[in-house]
Enzyme design. Structure first.
Site, short mmCIF file in Angstrom:
data_model
loop_
_atom_site.label_atom_id
_atom_site.label_comp_id
_atom_site.label_asym_id
_atom_site.label_seq_id
_atom_site.Cartn_x
_atom_site.Cartn_y
_atom_site.Cartn_z
N LYS A 105 0.83 -1.23 0.00
CA LYS A 105 0.00 0.00 0.00
C LYS A 105 0.84 1.26 0.00
O LYS A 105 0.44 2.27 -0.56
CB LYS A 105 -0.97 0.00 1.18
N GLU A 129 -5.50 -6.61 -3.68
CA GLU A 129 -6.54 -6.82 -2.65
C GLU A 129 -5.98 -6.85 -1.23
O GLU A 129 -6.61 -6.36 -0.29
CB GLU A 129 -7.27 -8.14 -2.94
N VAL A 132 -5.36 -3.49 1.53
CA VAL A 132 -6.30 -2.83 2.46
C VAL A 132 -7.14 -3.91 3.14
O VAL A 132 -7.77 -4.74 2.47
CB VAL A 132 -7.26 -1.86 1.72
N ILE A 136 -10.24 -9.00 3.96
CA ILE A 136 -11.58 -8.43 3.67
C ILE A 136 -11.59 -8.04 2.19
O ILE A 136 -10.77 -7.24 1.77
CB ILE A 136 -11.84 -7.17 4.52
N GLU A 190 5.45 -3.61 14.45
CA GLU A 190 6.85 -3.73 14.06
C GLU A 190 7.72 -3.18 15.19
O GLU A 190 7.24 -2.45 16.05
CB GLU A 190 7.13 -2.86 12.82
N ASP A 201 0.10 4.26 7.89
CA ASP A 201 -0.42 3.06 7.22
C ASP A 201 -1.92 3.23 6.90
O ASP A 201 -2.38 2.89 5.80
CB ASP A 201 -0.19 1.84 8.14
N LYS A 205 -3.73 3.33 3.08
CA LYS A 205 -4.91 2.54 2.69
C LYS A 205 -6.06 3.46 2.29
O LYS A 205 -6.81 3.17 1.35
CB LYS A 205 -5.31 1.63 3.85
N1 HSE Z 1 0.34 -3.18 9.86
C1 HSE Z 1 -0.98 -3.30 9.37
C2 HSE Z 1 -1.97 -3.19 10.50
C3 HSE Z 1 -1.27 -4.62 8.69
O1 HSE Z 1 -1.60 -3.22 11.68
O2 HSE Z 1 -3.14 -3.04 10.20
C4 HSE Z 1 -0.77 -4.65 7.29
O3 HSE Z 1 -1.48 -3.75 6.50
#
Ligand code: HSE
Length: 431
Positions: A105, A129, A132, A136, A190, A201, A205
């Site tokens: 992403k 797919e 995101v 799902i 992480e 993140d 998305k």
């Molecule tokens: N690091 C993301 C989360 C998962 O915690 O939602 C991978 O997209």
């Protein structure tokens, strides 16, 4: 039976999940699709690391070009993440006549426009797919299932790690640090959790969902972005007393001629479905003109759920390859009514506010006076009594106010000597 050959670049958590599914579900998949999917090569920088799946060492290579340049490989699955070299690999795969599946992403949010255009020029597709909501099937739903719809908004909880942390704070009274440490120990977060906890993140998305719903790529720098690292346990508990949960929401809303795109912690009424979304689950709410209000819910992180989406993309591509045709993915069409992005100071919202003040006569009156002058109306107010404490929290909910007016009022309030810490204001979403 016709055979389609796949090459993987990246043999980490999701990559090993993909190999596991393709192996364990081989019979089911070939019965469903009438094609055998075979993994011919797997490239990873570290081919000696221990993984929870055993593969023939002949499949493994440390060089991505062994996958990219193999004429028998039909589909390249990129699972290394990050911008470079992932971008170079995808470009090279397309130019070598291969379709691409990726979960990347960050890359697509930044360079999706360029990469999708290149894919079209090459008569190939990039499927994404897993990028995101992991398993799902939101991308297929927006692009194909809801093809005849116009969208009013798309918003929700897009980051499992942040949601896990907020849930542990709310349900078990954990501090932010304790919840983060637990998420790291469980492998959700992480070592460097910045992308997840600072909302980046979620924003990546959201850029992809905004592209699918409104046909335009928004730049990360144009998204108002606030993560959860400053959400305190006190705020979670005070919000709860008021009947709200705090969630990290990613929001894209059409507002007349503008698009309001933002990511920030948000108070959501406890009666709202999004309040019930806990742990690593994600939930995406879509408001559309024909299908109405829809909610897509499920685990947003995890090896097999992400790998399930990657395998679904591979299967989709096999159908086209089997038919010997190039079926370009459906266009995301720009909504002609939208001519600009909404600035954060234009938005109007109810807010939760916490002031930290000295406990002395007249403080509340001074705060209320400044809010009144800014035309901001108070909906409720409570002073939390803290025995012996010199600094006490005053918690307020205000009726709908323009962000610009509220920020100006808070600037004035925070300059008063009775205010002992920067005031906290969190937006409330009730729809
Ligand atoms: N690091 C993301 C989360 C998962 O915690 O939602 C991978 O997209």
């Amino acid at each position: 039976m016709k055979k389609i050959t796949v090459g993987l670049i990246g043999f980490g958590t999701v990559g090993s999940g993909v190999v596991k599914i393709l192996r364990e579900k081989k019979k089911l998949l070939s019965e469903k699709i009438g094609i055998e999917i075979s993994v011919k090569k797997i490239a990873d920088k570290d081919i000696s690391a221990k993984r929870n799946i055993k593969v023939d060492s002949g499949l493994l290579t440390a060089k991505a070009q062994d996958v990219l340049d193999d004429p028998q490989i039909d589909i390249v699955v990129e699972l290394i993440g990050g911008i470079n070299p992932a971008k170079d690999f995808i470009i090279r795969a397309l130019k070598q006549g291969k379709n691409v599946v990726t979960a990347n992403k960050a890359l697509l949010a930044q360079d999706g426009k360029e990469l999708f255009a290149l894919a079209r020029d090459c008569n190939k597709n990039i499927y994404f797919e897993a990028s995101v909501g992991a398993g799902i099937p939101i991308i297929k739903a927006l692009r194909e299932g809801l093809v005849a719809n116009n969208f009013n908004d798309v918003f929700g909880i897009l980051n499992g790690t942040s949601n896990y942390i907020l849930s542990q704070m709310s349900d078990n009274n954990y501090t932010f640090q304790k919840a983060l440490a637990e998420a790291q120990a469980k492998g959700f977060a992480e070592k460097d959790p910045t992308l997840d906890i600072e909302g980046i993140d979620s924003a990546h998305k959201l850029i992809l969902l905004t592209y699918l719903c409104f046909g335009r790529f928004v730049d990360l720098k144009d998204i108002f972005l606030e993560g959860i690292s400053n959400v305190s346990l006190d705020d979670i508990n005070y919000a709860k007393e008021l009947g709200f949960e705090i969630k990290l929401l990613a929001i894209a809303k059409k507002e007349n001629d503008s698009l309001d795109v933002r990511v920030h912690p948000t108070l959501v009424p406890e009666s709202h479905l999004l309040s019930q979304v806990t742990g690593v689950n994600n939930a995406i709410h879509v408001s559309s003109d024909l299908a109405g209000e829809l909610l897509f819910y499920g685990p947003g992180a995890g090896q097999l759920s992400a790998a399930s989406a990657v395998v679904a993309d591979i299967v989709d591509l096999t159908q086209d390859l089997k038919a010997g045709l190039f079926r370009p993915t459906l266009n995301a069409v720009a909504d002609p009514a939208i001519t600009r992005l909404c600035r954060i100071d234009e938005i109007e919202s109810r807010y939760y506010i916490r002031f930290m003040t000295s406990d002395q006569p007249g403080v509340l009156a001074k705060i209320a006076g400044i809010l009144a002058k800014s035309n901001i109306s108070i909906a409720s107010v409570t002073q939390k009594e803290k025995r012996k404490a010199q600094v006490v929290p005053i918690v307020m909910v205000i009726h709908g106010a323009k962000e610009k007016d509220l920020r100006a009022a808070l600037n004035m309030i925070d300059k008063m000597s009775v205010i002992k810490q920067k005031s906290v204001a969190i937006r409330i979403e009730e729809e």
